[in-house]
Design a protein around this motif. Structure first.
Motif, PDB file in Angstrom:
ATOM      1  N   VAL A  38      40.564 -16.279   1.311  1.00 45.06           N
ATOM      2  CA  VAL A  38      40.228 -17.695   1.446  1.00 45.06           C
ATOM      3  C   VAL A  38      39.557 -18.242   0.187  1.00 45.06           C
ATOM      4  CG1 VAL A  38      40.084 -17.651   3.958  1.00 45.06           C
ATOM      5  CG2 VAL A  38      38.038 -17.183   2.590  1.00 45.06           C
ATOM      6  N   SER A  39      38.945 -17.361  -0.609  1.00 40.47           N
ATOM      7  CA  SER A  39      38.262 -17.815  -1.828  1.00 40.47           C
ATOM      8  C   SER A  39      39.201 -17.939  -3.024  1.00 40.47           C
ATOM      9  CB  SER A  39      37.131 -16.847  -2.178  1.00 40.47           C
ATOM     10  OG  SER A  39      37.636 -15.537  -2.381  1.00 40.47           O
ATOM     11  N   ASP A  40      40.440 -17.495  -2.902  1.00 43.51           N
ATOM     12  CA  ASP A  40      41.394 -17.596  -4.010  1.00 43.51           C
ATOM     13  C   ASP A  40      41.725 -19.061  -4.287  1.00 43.51           C
ATOM     14  OD1 ASP A  40      41.449 -14.861  -4.208  1.00 43.51           O
ATOM     15  OD2 ASP A  40      43.372 -14.623  -3.164  1.00 43.51           O
ATOM     16  N   VAL A  41      41.795 -19.405  -5.566  1.00 44.32           N
ATOM     17  CA  VAL A  41      42.177 -20.757  -5.990  1.00 44.32           C
ATOM     18  C   VAL A  41      43.600 -20.711  -6.528  1.00 44.32           C
ATOM     19  CG1 VAL A  41      41.687 -22.649  -7.586  1.00 44.32           C
ATOM     20  CG2 VAL A  41      39.796 -21.416  -6.498  1.00 44.32           C
ATOM     21  N   ASN A  88      52.284 -26.337   7.680  1.00 44.44           N
ATOM     22  CA  ASN A  88      51.116 -26.847   6.957  1.00 44.44           C
ATOM     23  C   ASN A  88      50.481 -25.795   6.048  1.00 44.44           C
ATOM     24  OD1 ASN A  88      51.214 -29.365   8.568  1.00 44.44           O
ATOM     25  ND2 ASN A  88      50.683 -27.988  10.237  1.00 44.44           N
ATOM     26  N   GLY A  89      51.294 -24.875   5.556  1.00 43.17           N
ATOM     27  CA  GLY A  89      50.766 -23.739   4.813  1.00 43.17           C
ATOM     28  C   GLY A  89      50.420 -23.995   3.362  1.00 43.17           C
ATOM     29  N   LYS A  90      50.797 -25.152   2.820  1.00 45.11           N
ATOM     30  CA  LYS A  90      50.521 -25.395   1.400  1.00 45.11           C
ATOM     31  C   LYS A  90      49.221 -26.153   1.160  1.00 45.11           C
ATOM     32  CE  LYS A  90      53.772 -23.229  -0.742  1.00 45.11           C
ATOM     33  NZ  LYS A  90      54.967 -23.824  -1.285  1.00 45.11           N
ATOM     34  N   GLY A  91      48.367 -26.215   2.168  1.00 42.23           N
ATOM     35  CA  GLY A  91      47.055 -26.827   1.970  1.00 42.23           C
ATOM     36  C   GLY A  91      46.032 -25.822   1.459  1.00 42.23           C
ATOM     37  N   LEU A  92      44.830 -26.329   1.155  1.00 42.41           N
ATOM     38  CA  LEU A  92      43.681 -25.492   0.769  1.00 42.41           C
ATOM     39  C   LEU A  92      43.981 -24.617  -0.440  1.00 42.41           C
ATOM     40  CD1 LEU A  92      42.443 -24.378   4.318  1.00 42.41           C
ATOM     41  CD2 LEU A  92      41.844 -26.436   3.027  1.00 42.41           C
ATOM     42  N   GLY A  93      44.682 -25.166  -1.406  1.00 42.65           N
ATOM     43  CA  GLY A  93      45.010 -24.392  -2.603  1.00 42.65           C
ATOM     44  C   GLY A  93      43.926 -24.430  -3.662  1.00 42.65           C
ATOM     45  N   ASN A  94      43.488 -25.638  -4.025  1.00 44.02           N
ATOM     46  CA  ASN A  94      42.516 -25.802  -5.103  1.00 44.02           C
ATOM     47  C   ASN A  94      41.501 -26.876  -4.697  1.00 44.02           C
ATOM     48  OD1 ASN A  94      41.074 -26.254  -7.445  1.00 44.02           O
ATOM     49  ND2 ASN A  94      42.855 -26.259  -8.783  1.00 44.02           N
ATOM     50  N   PRO A  95      40.257 -26.484  -4.405  1.00 43.60           N
ATOM     51  CA  PRO A  95      39.264 -27.463  -3.944  1.00 43.60           C
ATOM     52  C   PRO A  95      38.830 -28.451  -5.018  1.00 43.60           C
ATOM     53  CG  PRO A  95      38.213 -25.340  -4.297  1.00 43.60           C
ATOM     54  CD  PRO A  95      39.693 -25.116  -4.453  1.00 43.60           C
ATOM     55  N   LYS A 102      35.967 -17.740   9.866  1.00 41.91           N
ATOM     56  CA  LYS A 102      35.621 -18.609   8.748  1.00 41.91           C
ATOM     57  C   LYS A 102      36.945 -19.024   8.110  1.00 41.91           C
ATOM     58  CE  LYS A 102      33.170 -18.961   4.356  1.00 41.91           C
ATOM     59  NZ  LYS A 102      32.387 -18.267   3.313  1.00 41.91           N
ATOM     60  N   LEU A 103      37.334 -20.258   8.335  1.00 40.36           N
ATOM     61  CA  LEU A 103      38.676 -20.690   7.940  1.00 40.36           C
ATOM     62  C   LEU A 103      38.827 -20.902   6.446  1.00 40.36           C
ATOM     63  CD1 LEU A 103      39.716 -23.169  10.759  1.00 40.36           C
ATOM     64  CD2 LEU A 103      40.361 -20.771  10.458  1.00 40.36           C
ATOM     65  N   THR A 104      37.744 -21.308   5.778  1.00 37.71           N
ATOM     66  CA  THR A 104      37.845 -21.555   4.346  1.00 37.71           C
ATOM     67  C   THR A 104      36.448 -21.567   3.735  1.00 37.71           C
ATOM     68  OG1 THR A 104      38.936 -22.958   2.690  1.00 37.71           O
ATOM     69  CG2 THR A 104      37.783 -24.096   4.478  1.00 37.71           C
TER      70      THR A 104
END
Length: 305
Positions: free
Chosen positions: A39-42, A211-218, A265-267
């Motif tokens: 989850v911490s990968d950017v 919806n898998g391409k979300g949460l890539g780069n905060p 912990k989702l993200t």
């Protein structure tokens, strides 16, 4: 969905990325998207770069619930024991897409458009594979190309060059459908999913799938995901009322609370802060539209989210 016994595991019948189709003992079906990143990968690169993120599927499900968008497939984090849950119940087709890695572990490369034998998913040191278990909706959906789809190359699409593009869309689609697309664009902007090249419709409502391409780069806020909103400059009144209710941090706090019920912990906190930052930009976009066109033209009394 999190714990029912698996009766059969197979490759999903279609798609661009590796996922499994699981049949539970109760005859329910699940899609299973395996974990590819921590989850911490950017994820660097363009907005649709990288593999799908399994946690994005579950995060989007909770986000949609908080925003009162009911047409979304339920999704949960699930951990599956490779030998007991997959290998013991694997169909012949799935077994043909398994290989041993250099550590002697049996891994899956799957069957999909982008699947490669050297890009596998392997069990962890507990013998498990984590992923998103998504309820398989056994219905025939009408598939439509999104007017705001990307070219996936250097070519600019018409909507990227024509700020009045919505006038053309309004000649092809109803106001209700456009409002539905705007609802989806807001969800996609909050998670930064720039990969909504098509959408599925059931009973004249868009089903929120894939919806898998979300949460890539905060750190990235790709504003053009909001193009349906700022080009059409309208929004469902009910959508706007819901968005106003989740201001001040309550949106992400509610998602955290929902996830905590399952012990997940989702993200990362960076992604939660990013969602709140993007929500402010949604507010600002609506305010810009109101200043330009007036409230009567912006807010539509047609059910949206």
């Amino acid at each position: 969905m999190r714990s029912s016994q698996i009766a059969l595991a197979d490759n999903a019948p279609k798609g661009t990325q590796l996922k499994l189709l699981l049949l539970l003992q109760g005859k329910q079906k699940l899609y299973f998207k395996p974990k590819r990143y921590n989850v911490s990968d950017v994820i660097r690169g363009n907005i649709y770069a990288g593999y799908d993120r399994h946690n994005s599927e579950v995060f989007t499900y909770y986000l949609a619930m908080v925003l009162n968008y009911k047409w979304v497939a339920p999704s949960v984090i699930r951990r599956i024991h490779f030998n007991q849950d997959i290998l013991a119940h694997a169909a012949a087709g799935l077994k043909r897409t398994m290989v041993k890695n250099d550590k002697g572990l049996v891994c899956i490369y799957g069957k999909c458009y982008y699947c490669k034998v050297n890009e596998t998913v392997c069990p962890d040191n507990k013998g498990e594979i984590e992923g998103a278990a998504i309820l398989y909706l056994d219905k025939q959906f009408k598939v439509n190309k999104s007017p705001w789809r990307r070219s996936y190359n250097n070519m600019k699409m018409e909507w990227e060059n024509d700020f009045d593009f919505c006038k053309k869309v309004s000649m092809m689609l109803s106001t209700k459908r456009i409002l539905n697309l705007i609802d989806i664009s807001i969800i996609d902007f909050l998670i930064q999913n720039g990969d909504r090249h098509r959408y599925e419709v059931y009973k004249n409502k868009i089903i929120l799938l894939d919806n898998g391409k979300g949460l890539g780069n905060p750190m990235l806020d790709e504003i053009d995901i909001l193009a349906p909103l700022y080009q059409c400059c309208m929004i469902s009144s009910s959508t706007w009322q819901t968005l106003e209710l989740v201001s001040g941090g309550s949106l992400t706090e509610t998602i955290k609370l929902l996830a905590s019920f399952q012990g997940e912990k989702l993200t990362t906190d960076d992604h939660y802060r990013a969602v709140e930052r993007r929500l402010l930009k949604v507010y600002a976009t609506v305010k810009y539209c109101v200043a330009k066109h007036g409230s009567a033209k912006v807010f539509k009394n047609i059910d949206g989210i």
